[in-house]
Motif scaffolding. Structure first.
Motif, short mmCIF file in Angstrom:
data_model
loop_
_atom_site.label_atom_id
_atom_site.label_comp_id
_atom_site.label_asym_id
_atom_site.label_seq_id
_atom_site.Cartn_x
_atom_site.Cartn_y
_atom_site.Cartn_z
N SER A 164 0.80 -1.23 0.00
CA SER A 164 0.00 0.00 0.00
C SER A 164 0.83 1.28 0.00
N TRP A 165 2.10 1.21 0.38
CA TRP A 165 2.92 2.42 0.51
C TRP A 165 3.70 2.75 -0.76
N THR A 166 3.61 1.90 -1.79
CA THR A 166 4.34 2.16 -3.02
C THR A 166 3.54 3.08 -3.93
N ARG A 167 4.18 3.60 -4.98
CA ARG A 167 3.53 4.60 -5.83
C ARG A 167 2.31 4.03 -6.57
N SER A 168 2.32 2.73 -6.87
CA SER A 168 1.19 2.12 -7.57
C SER A 168 0.32 1.28 -6.64
N ARG A 169 0.77 1.14 -5.38
CA ARG A 169 0.08 0.33 -4.38
C ARG A 169 0.06 -1.15 -4.78
N ARG A 170 1.00 -1.50 -5.64
CA ARG A 170 1.11 -2.88 -6.11
C ARG A 170 2.58 -3.27 -6.23
N PHE A 171 2.83 -4.57 -6.29
CA PHE A 171 4.17 -5.11 -6.53
C PHE A 171 4.14 -5.97 -7.79
#
Length: 386
Positions: A194-201
């Protein structure tokens, strides 16, 4: 004389002067116009040449690419091979922090080394035994089919753990290829997305070995959402699977008293629970102890019975019976057949009295749980002799 002068003057009348002036102006305009056309042609010609050249180069490049894909090799032998990694299956969803990463349907995730033009697995050469590193990528990293990226772009999109956190990917993140194929070990995410720019990995795979004049393109998965749901690790499964740990059953808490007692009795999975439930329910009840009330027992019992049974057949030979005699039954305790004097007799050919008699074998000994062994892996049994 005067008449001659008049004629000469008449030859240069104002009308003739205007006509001569108009003609000169027209000529000058024509010259200017033609000069402009020539200048325009001089400007246009190199532009047209460049456009035509570029179009021809693009057409030739597309033609050569099509030829390489058709024949599975480069047009110029001096060029290096086109190799790339590929995940053979997707990531099983939903995915939570701390949960082991699995492929579709609970299978093991695998990485393959393939030819970039044919898609065939490369099972020879030093590259087929390379070491591969599993990494975490930004979810919006370009992973559309057919897209290209450089090694630097791949590196720049690797996601590192947040400050003060554990490594984002825990477990065995190195895969050793054998004949171009390798299985991903037990790895798990330690943090949500949730903390990444796309909210995905995305998961990525790259070769860590160096091969002269050969770039092996990295592999990436589809983008995935990783949820931080601590309670998910302790949730019960409906229905439970045979391979689930026994605490997935109702009324048996993870690391609780019932779980510890079952573990001490070597009942670690739902499969073990069902076998002992079929073979010796009184012993299973004794292991759980008086702390499990009758109502709790019924809830656990009913939950366990909803498990989808596999097709494995179990063989039990009572200690007093002949070596080539015994009972075959499934994990639910249903008698599937009988071995008598080395011959298999399916259950439908047994009399009701024989079914009752042999179904009682499973509960005659407290040690029969340890006596069980997998005898046949398919339910499609045929008449067999030893």
């Amino acid at each position: 004389m005067s008449q001659k002068r008049q004629k000469e003057e008449g030859a240069h009348s104002p009308r003739d002067k205007r006509r001569r002036f108009f003609t000169l102006k027209h000529v000058i305009s024509e010259v200017v116009r033609k000069q402009r056309i020539q200048d325009f042609q001089n400007l246009l010609e190199p532009l047209v040449r460049r456009v035509v050249k570029e179009e021809i180069e693009v057409a030739l490049a597309n033609h050569f690419t099509a030829m390489r894909r058709s024949y599975g090799k480069e047009v110029h032998p001096s060029e290096s091979r086109s190799l790339q990694l590929r995940f053979s299956n997707g990531v099983s969803l939903p995915l939570f922090t701390g949960a082991r990463l699995e492929g579709d349907g609970g299978s093991k995730m695998e990485v393959e080394l393939v030819d970039g033009f044919t898609g065939q697995i490369v099972d020879t050469g030093p590259e087929s035994s390379a070491n591969v590193e599993i990494v975490v990528l930004e979810g919006d990293f370009d992973g559309d089919k057919g897209s290209e990226w450089t090694a630097e772009e791949f590196e720049n999109n690797i996601v590192r753990e947040r400050e003060g956190k554990r490594p984002l990917l825990t477990g065995d993140g190195v895969v050793k290829l054998k004949d171009g194929v390798g299985s991903v070990g037990e790895i798990a995410f330690s943090d949500n997305s949730s903390w990444t720019r796309s909210r995905r990995f995305r998961l990525g795979a790259r070769v860590t070995d160096k091969f002269e004049e050969t770039r092996i393109r990295e592999a990436i998965t589809e983008s995935i959402v990783v949820k931080d749901h601590r309670g998910e690790l302790y949730k019960k499964h409906y229905p439970p699977a045979l391979s689930d740990e026994v605490w997935r059953l109702e009324k048996i808490g993870k690391d609780g008293a019932f779980h510890k007692r079952l573990s001490e009795a070597n009942v670690n999975f739902v499969k073990d629970f069902l076998i002992l439930l079929s073979v010796d329910p009184s012993r299973l009840r004794s292991i759980l102890g008086a702390g499990m009330s009758r109502k709790m027992w019924e809830v656990t019992f009913e939950h366990a019975r909803t498990c989808s049974l596999d097709q494995t057949i179990y063989f039990y030979r009572p200690p007093s019976s002949e070596p080539k005699a015994g009972v075959l039954f499934n994990i639910g305790g249903q008698v599937m057949g009988l071995l008598s004097d080395g011959k298999y007799i399916p259950s439908e050919k047994l009399s009701e009295a024989e079914k009752v008699r042999f179904s009682g074998y499973s509960g005659t000994s407290n040690s029969c749980h340890q006596s069980l062994m997998t005898y046949i892996s398919s339910i499609r049994l045929t008449a067999t002799t030893w």
